[in-house]
Design an enzyme around this catalytic site. Structure first.
Site, short mmCIF file in Angstrom:
data_model
loop_
_atom_site.label_atom_id
_atom_site.label_comp_id
_atom_site.label_asym_id
_atom_site.label_seq_id
_atom_site.Cartn_x
_atom_site.Cartn_y
_atom_site.Cartn_z
CE1 TYR A 70 -20.72 -57.29 -12.17
CE2 TYR A 70 -20.14 -59.88 -13.06
CZ TYR A 70 -20.59 -58.60 -13.01
OH TYR A 70 -21.53 -57.70 -14.05
NE ARG A 73 -16.59 -54.67 -14.34
CZ ARG A 73 -15.50 -54.24 -15.68
NH1 ARG A 73 -14.60 -54.78 -16.27
NH2 ARG A 73 -16.61 -52.40 -15.82
CG HIS A 126 -26.61 -51.10 -17.52
ND1 HIS A 126 -26.24 -50.49 -18.17
CD2 HIS A 126 -27.95 -50.87 -17.88
CE1 HIS A 126 -26.39 -50.09 -19.40
NE2 HIS A 126 -27.95 -51.04 -19.47
CB CYS A 134 -31.41 -62.32 -2.58
SG CYS A 134 -31.91 -64.14 -2.73
CB CYS A 137 -36.21 -62.86 -2.16
SG CYS A 137 -34.81 -62.72 -1.69
P1 NAD Z 1 -20.35 -48.34 -24.61
O1 NAD Z 1 -21.59 -48.89 -25.15
O2 NAD Z 1 -20.93 -47.37 -23.62
O3 NAD Z 1 -19.35 -47.68 -24.93
C1 NAD Z 1 -18.12 -47.10 -24.72
C2 NAD Z 1 -18.12 -45.95 -25.80
O4 NAD Z 1 -17.29 -44.88 -25.69
C3 NAD Z 1 -17.73 -46.63 -26.79
O5 NAD Z 1 -18.31 -45.02 -27.86
C4 NAD Z 1 -16.12 -45.06 -27.28
O6 NAD Z 1 -16.01 -44.79 -28.67
C5 NAD Z 1 -16.62 -44.24 -26.03
N1 NAD Z 1 -15.50 -43.75 -25.41
C6 NAD Z 1 -14.44 -44.02 -25.16
N2 NAD Z 1 -13.21 -43.26 -24.33
C7 NAD Z 1 -13.90 -42.46 -24.46
C8 NAD Z 1 -13.90 -41.14 -24.26
N3 NAD Z 1 -12.48 -40.37 -22.89
N4 NAD Z 1 -15.11 -39.79 -23.45
C9 NAD Z 1 -16.19 -40.00 -24.30
N5 NAD Z 1 -15.89 -41.41 -24.58
C10 NAD Z 1 -14.96 -41.96 -24.77
O7 NAD Z 1 -19.47 -48.97 -22.83
P2 NAD Z 1 -19.55 -50.51 -23.72
O8 NAD Z 1 -17.93 -50.74 -22.96
O9 NAD Z 1 -19.78 -51.40 -24.64
O10 NAD Z 1 -20.32 -51.10 -22.12
C11 NAD Z 1 -21.58 -51.79 -22.29
C12 NAD Z 1 -22.55 -51.51 -20.81
O11 NAD Z 1 -21.32 -52.47 -20.13
C13 NAD Z 1 -21.62 -50.15 -20.53
O12 NAD Z 1 -22.80 -49.89 -20.54
C14 NAD Z 1 -22.24 -50.77 -18.64
O13 NAD Z 1 -23.44 -51.01 -18.11
C15 NAD Z 1 -21.92 -51.85 -18.30
N6 NAD Z 1 -19.74 -51.41 -18.42
C16 NAD Z 1 -19.80 -50.17 -17.36
C17 NAD Z 1 -18.86 -50.04 -16.87
C18 NAD Z 1 -18.83 -48.62 -15.82
O14 NAD Z 1 -19.07 -48.64 -15.01
N7 NAD Z 1 -17.45 -47.95 -16.14
C19 NAD Z 1 -17.82 -50.28 -17.66
C20 NAD Z 1 -17.46 -51.39 -18.49
C21 NAD Z 1 -19.20 -51.36 -19.24
ZN ZN Z 2 -33.20 -64.52 -1.07
#
Ligand code: NAD
Ligand code: ZN
Length: 257
Positions: A70, A73, A126, A134, A137
């Site tokens: 994390y 990231r 999310h 924590c 808690c």
């Molecule tokens: P997701 O299920 O929301 O899929 C990503 C979608 O974006 C796909 O359908 C893809 O075709 C589309 N896409 C790719 N490039 C694009 C663009 N330039 N414009 C428009 N659409 C585009 O996401 P995931 O990666 O499967 O992740 C699932 C969960 O993981 C997320 O909902 C989130 O909670 C978390 N996550 C968050 C982040 C972040 O905060 N940036 C990044 C990765 C994962």
């Molecule tokens: Zn605590």
């Protein structure tokens, strides 16, 4: 896709909507250089599967590994900036509010880029990677936590001794109740719903566009790839959010000027 391929009726639908909702997923942030979970990871953590690290079980068994992942990231995200898609959504909100339309942004992203772009009302389904809580808690730390290293002590909650973890929703966890309830309410009562950069497979967020559509909202999808909501969409714009959203905002501005 170019400006002419955006239909005038879509621009009218946006101009005439009373209550708009936009739902975003990882796709909108991919143009800011943040990898989605589903695409191959590169660099330091290439051999790890995010779907195995972002779980309560992984944190219980290997908290340090999860925290270090994390931290990595978070450093990637901290270096990235909102892209034209984020900025266009912030503009759309401003224009809508000036016209007396309601506008709600619901995001599945944890990267804070919508807020950074200037969006005011953001429902975070999310959580947010820049917050901690924590694991026992749920209280948030009063000050910023120290960096975790391979040897450092892991930061603990002063109230209950529990480990601090990122304030994000992991696979297998339920979504924050209040945010989810607001998201359902807004989606239920909107007349135009934009589904942007989400594969629409992660529940319950995936049901929001379909629910809005069943209640009569115009459904607009922006995603270069088809999803299971594409067949239901009134407008499916198959291109990148960072391309399509600024074109839409320009067209709206031209109309209003
Ligand atoms: P997701 O299920 O929301 O899929 C990503 C979608 O974006 C796909 O359908 C893809 O075709 C589309 N896409 C790719 N490039 C694009 C663009 N330039 N414009 C428009 N659409 C585009 O996401 P995931 O990666 O499967 O992740 C699932 C969960 O993981 C997320 O909902 C989130 O909670 C978390 N996550 C968050 C982040 C972040 O905060 N940036 C990044 C990765 C994962
Ligand atoms: Zn605590």
């Amino acid at each position: 896709m170019n400006d002419e391929t955006i239909s005038p009726s879509l621009i009218s639908a946006i101009l005439n909507a009373r209550k708009m909702v936009a739902l975003t997923g990882a796709g909108i942030s991919s143009e800011s250089g943040i990898p989605t979970f589903r695409e191959a990871q590169t660099g330091l953590w290439a051999t790890y599967d995010p779907q195995e690290l972002a779980t309560p079980q992984a944190f219980e068994e290997h908290p340090r590994t999860v925290l270090l992942w994390y931290q990595w990231r978070k450093s990637l995200i901290a270096k990235s900036e909102p892209n034209p898609g984020h900025l266009a959504l912030a503009s759309l909100e401003k224009i809508a509010l000036q016209k007396g339309q309601k506008f709600t942004l619901i995001t599945q992203n944890v990267d804070n880029l919508h807020q950074q772009a200037g969006s005011e009302t953001v429902i975070e389904l999310h959580g947010n990677i820049f917050r901690s809580k924590c694991a026992q808690c749920q209280r948030q730390p009063a000050t910023e936590l120290p960096e975790v290293t391979a040897e450092s002590e892991l930061p603990r909650c002063p109230f209950c001794g529990g480990l601090y973890r990122p304030d994000v929703v992991w696979f297998g966890e339920s979504l924050p109740g209040e945010a989810l309830q607001r998201a359902f309410e807004k989606s239920n009562h909107c007349d135009l719903f934009l589904s942007i950069g989400t594969s629409a497979v992660v529940q319950p967020a995936a049901s929001l566009p379909l629910m809005a559509h069943e209640n009569g909202a115009t459904l607009v999808e922006i995603n270069p790839n088809p999803t299971h909501i594409t067949p239901k969409a009134n407008y499916a714009l198959q291109d990148k959010a960072g391309q399509v959203l600024p074109m839409i905002v320009n067209r709206i501005r031209n109309h209003l000027s």
